[in-house]
Design a protein around this motif. Structure first.
Motif, PDB file in Angstrom:
ATOM      1  N   ASP A 103      11.040   3.634   1.277  1.00 42.32           N
ATOM      2  CA  ASP A 103       9.702   3.522   1.848  1.00 42.32           C
ATOM      3  C   ASP A 103       9.059   4.848   2.196  1.00 42.32           C
ATOM      4  N   THR A 104       9.855   5.918   2.313  1.00 43.73           N
ATOM      5  CA  THR A 104       9.326   7.209   2.737  1.00 43.73           C
ATOM      6  C   THR A 104       9.787   8.308   1.773  1.00 43.73           C
ATOM      7  N   PRO A 105       9.106   9.458   1.778  1.00 46.35           N
ATOM      8  CA  PRO A 105       9.584  10.574   0.947  1.00 46.35           C
ATOM      9  C   PRO A 105      11.018  10.966   1.286  1.00 46.35           C
ATOM     10  N   GLU A 106      11.393  10.854   2.556  1.00 51.24           N
ATOM     11  CA  GLU A 106      12.759  11.182   2.954  1.00 51.24           C
ATOM     12  C   GLU A 106      13.759  10.204   2.352  1.00 51.24           C
ATOM     13  N   ASP A 107      13.385   8.913   2.311  1.00 53.34           N
ATOM     14  CA  ASP A 107      14.248   7.915   1.664  1.00 53.34           C
ATOM     15  C   ASP A 107      14.492   8.283   0.205  1.00 53.34           C
ATOM     16  N   TRP A 108      13.417   8.661  -0.491  1.00 56.19           N
ATOM     17  CA  TRP A 108      13.533   9.014  -1.908  1.00 56.19           C
ATOM     18  C   TRP A 108      14.403  10.258  -2.096  1.00 56.19           C
TER      19      TRP A 108
ATOM     20  N   LEU B 268      11.493  -7.853  -5.022  1.00 58.66           N
ATOM     21  CA  LEU B 268      10.703  -6.754  -4.489  1.00 58.66           C
ATOM     22  C   LEU B 268      10.541  -5.673  -5.548  1.00 58.66           C
ATOM     23  N   GLY B 269       9.374  -5.046  -5.537  1.00 57.40           N
ATOM     24  CA  GLY B 269       9.109  -4.026  -6.535  1.00 57.40           C
ATOM     25  C   GLY B 269       9.795  -2.702  -6.273  1.00 57.40           C
ATOM     26  N   ASP B 270      10.381  -2.536  -5.071  1.00 57.35           N
ATOM     27  CA  ASP B 270      10.863  -1.208  -4.691  1.00 57.35           C
ATOM     28  C   ASP B 270      12.367  -1.149  -4.422  1.00 57.35           C
ATOM     29  N   LEU B 271      13.145  -1.941  -5.149  1.00 58.30           N
ATOM     30  CA  LEU B 271      14.608  -1.886  -5.025  1.00 58.30           C
ATOM     31  C   LEU B 271      15.174  -1.254  -6.297  1.00 58.30           C
ATOM     32  N   PRO B 272      15.342   0.073  -6.321  1.00 63.20           N
ATOM     33  CA  PRO B 272      15.619   0.766  -7.576  1.00 63.20           C
ATOM     34  C   PRO B 272      17.046   0.644  -8.093  1.00 63.20           C
ATOM     35  N   ASP B 273      17.973   0.132  -7.280  1.00 66.00           N
ATOM     36  CA  ASP B 273      19.362   0.055  -7.718  1.00 66.00           C
ATOM     37  C   ASP B 273      19.744  -1.287  -8.332  1.00 66.00           C
ATOM     38  N   LEU B 274      18.859  -2.268  -8.250  1.00 61.48           N
ATOM     39  CA  LEU B 274      19.170  -3.575  -8.815  1.00 61.48           C
ATOM     40  C   LEU B 274      19.261  -3.500 -10.341  1.00 61.48           C
ATOM     41  N   SER B 275      20.084  -4.389 -10.916  1.00 60.97           N
ATOM     42  CA  SER B 275      20.217  -4.477 -12.366  1.00 60.97           C
ATOM     43  C   SER B 275      19.913  -5.900 -12.828  1.00 60.97           C
ATOM     44  N   ASP B 276      19.732  -6.047 -14.129  1.00 56.92           N
ATOM     45  CA  ASP B 276      19.504  -7.397 -14.654  1.00 56.92           C
ATOM     46  C   ASP B 276      20.708  -8.295 -14.407  1.00 56.92           C
TER      47      ASP B 276
ATOM     48  N   ALA C  82       0.796  -1.230   0.000  1.00 60.92           N
ATOM     49  CA  ALA C  82       0.000   0.000   0.000  1.00 60.92           C
ATOM     50  C   ALA C  82       0.825   1.274   0.000  1.00 60.92           C
ATOM     51  N   SER C  83       2.169   1.186   0.033  1.00 62.09           N
ATOM     52  CA  SER C  83       3.013   2.386   0.140  1.00 62.09           C
ATOM     53  C   SER C  83       2.549   3.265   1.296  1.00 62.09           C
ATOM     54  N   SER C  84       2.218   2.642   2.409  1.00 61.90           N
ATOM     55  CA  SER C  84       1.572   3.347   3.512  1.00 61.90           C
ATOM     56  C   SER C  84       2.458   4.403   4.156  1.00 61.90           C
ATOM     57  N   ARG C  85       3.776   4.291   4.020  1.00 64.82           N
ATOM     58  CA  ARG C  85       4.680   5.256   4.652  1.00 64.82           C
ATOM     59  C   ARG C  85       5.029   6.424   3.725  1.00 64.82           C
ATOM     60  N   MET C  86       4.423   6.442   2.524  1.00 68.49           N
ATOM     61  CA  MET C  86       4.733   7.507   1.565  1.00 68.49           C
ATOM     62  C   MET C  86       3.831   8.729   1.706  1.00 68.49           C
ATOM     63  N   ARG C  87       2.942   8.709   2.685  1.00 73.48           N
ATOM     64  CA  ARG C  87       2.068   9.850   2.983  1.00 73.48           C
ATOM     65  C   ARG C  87       1.298  10.322   1.747  1.00 73.48           C
ATOM     66  N   GLY C  88       0.662   9.369   1.083  1.00 69.69           N
ATOM     67  CA  GLY C  88      -0.226   9.692  -0.037  1.00 69.69           C
ATOM     68  C   GLY C  88       0.337   9.400  -1.408  1.00 69.69           C
ATOM     69  N   ALA C  89       1.642   9.310  -1.541  1.00 66.86           N
ATOM     70  CA  ALA C  89       2.246   8.992  -2.839  1.00 66.86           C
ATOM     71  C   ALA C  89       2.369   7.483  -2.998  1.00 66.86           C
ATOM     72  N   ASP C  90       2.454   7.037  -4.235  1.00 68.68           N
ATOM     73  CA  ASP C  90       2.670   5.622  -4.531  1.00 68.68           C
ATOM     74  C   ASP C  90       4.101   5.467  -5.038  1.00 68.68           C
ATOM     75  N   LYS C  91       4.959   4.862  -4.226  1.00 68.46           N
ATOM     76  CA  LYS C  91       6.376   4.791  -4.582  1.00 68.46           C
ATOM     77  C   LYS C  91       6.617   4.030  -5.878  1.00 68.46           C
ATOM     78  N   LEU C  92       5.753   3.072  -6.212  1.00 70.57           N
ATOM     79  CA  LEU C  92       5.974   2.287  -7.418  1.00 70.57           C
ATOM     80  C   LEU C  92       5.621   3.049  -8.688  1.00 70.57           C
TER      81      LEU C  92
END
Length: 202
Positions: A183-188, A98-106, A10-20
């Motif tokens: 998981d959070t806007p601060e993380d991003w 996981l859908g939210d690991l942005p640094d992974l590569s093929d 649910a991206s519940s820690r993003m305070r309204g945004a959808d991280k995916l």
């Protein structure tokens, strides 16, 4: 090897945004993860929240299976139960991503897949940080499929990993990419600032 992408949270820690749905290198994160998986496997299955949901639009034109998780509100275990229930009996292994690991590569995905033949006595092969902390992606052998179909709670597969810790092989990946979830806007904000400093695309 099937790749099972967990993207029903649910991206519940993003305070309204959808991280995916957020942009990574000019592409929404979920679409990036799906396309990365498609570079490695012709069998990509994505756990998504109940319809209607904008995440479906991100992958609608891709050659992937979207799997609706009716009880997604119950946590990560619901997605794992649902995805593992779709696997055919002849499948010997499946990769969890996981859908939210942005640094992974093929290449990271290929490295963990390759470990299944290099270390065939294991039952779980996990991407890890360079300091040895286990993360993702993770490949699971067929003997454990039933256990993933009976998971409860939001701890993901941690209990299964703990029960079989003697059969886990870690595959070190560059830096912290195996655990770098946002998981959070601060993380991003911190992640984007770090990429800007290093000269990587934001």
């Amino acid at each position: 090897m099937p790749i099972l992408i967990l993207a029903a949270g649910a991206s519940s820690r993003m305070r309204g945004a959808d991280k995916l749905l957020l942009d990574v290198d000019g592409v929404p994160l979920l679409r990036r993860q799906a396309r990365m998986a498609m570079e490695v496997s012709t069998d990509v299955r994505i756990a998504l929240p109940p319809r209607p949901h904008p995440r479906y639009d991100l992958v609608r034109d891709l050659d992937v299976q979207t799997i609706e998780v009716a009880d997604a509100s119950q946590g990560m275990s619901a997605s794992l139960r649902t995805l593992f229930a779709t696997l055919e009996p002849e499948q010997s292994h499946a990769m969890v991503l996981l859908g939210d690991l942005p640094d992974l590569s093929d290449d990271d995905l290929r490295a963990v897949m390759s470990a299944t033949t290099q270390y065939p006595d294991a039952l779980i092969w996990r991407g890890a940080t360079q300091t040895g902390k286990g993360g993702h992606p993770m490949v699971v052998a067929h003997p454990l499929f039933d256990e993933f179909q009976t998971l409860e709670g939001d701890s993901g597969g941690h209990s299964i990993i703990a029960n079989h810790k003697g059969a886990v092989h870690l595959v070190p990946l560059k830096g912290n990419r195996a655990r770098q979830d946002l998981d959070t806007p601060e993380d991003w904000a911190a992640w984007r600032a770090g990429r800007s400093t290093s000269g990587a695309p934001r």
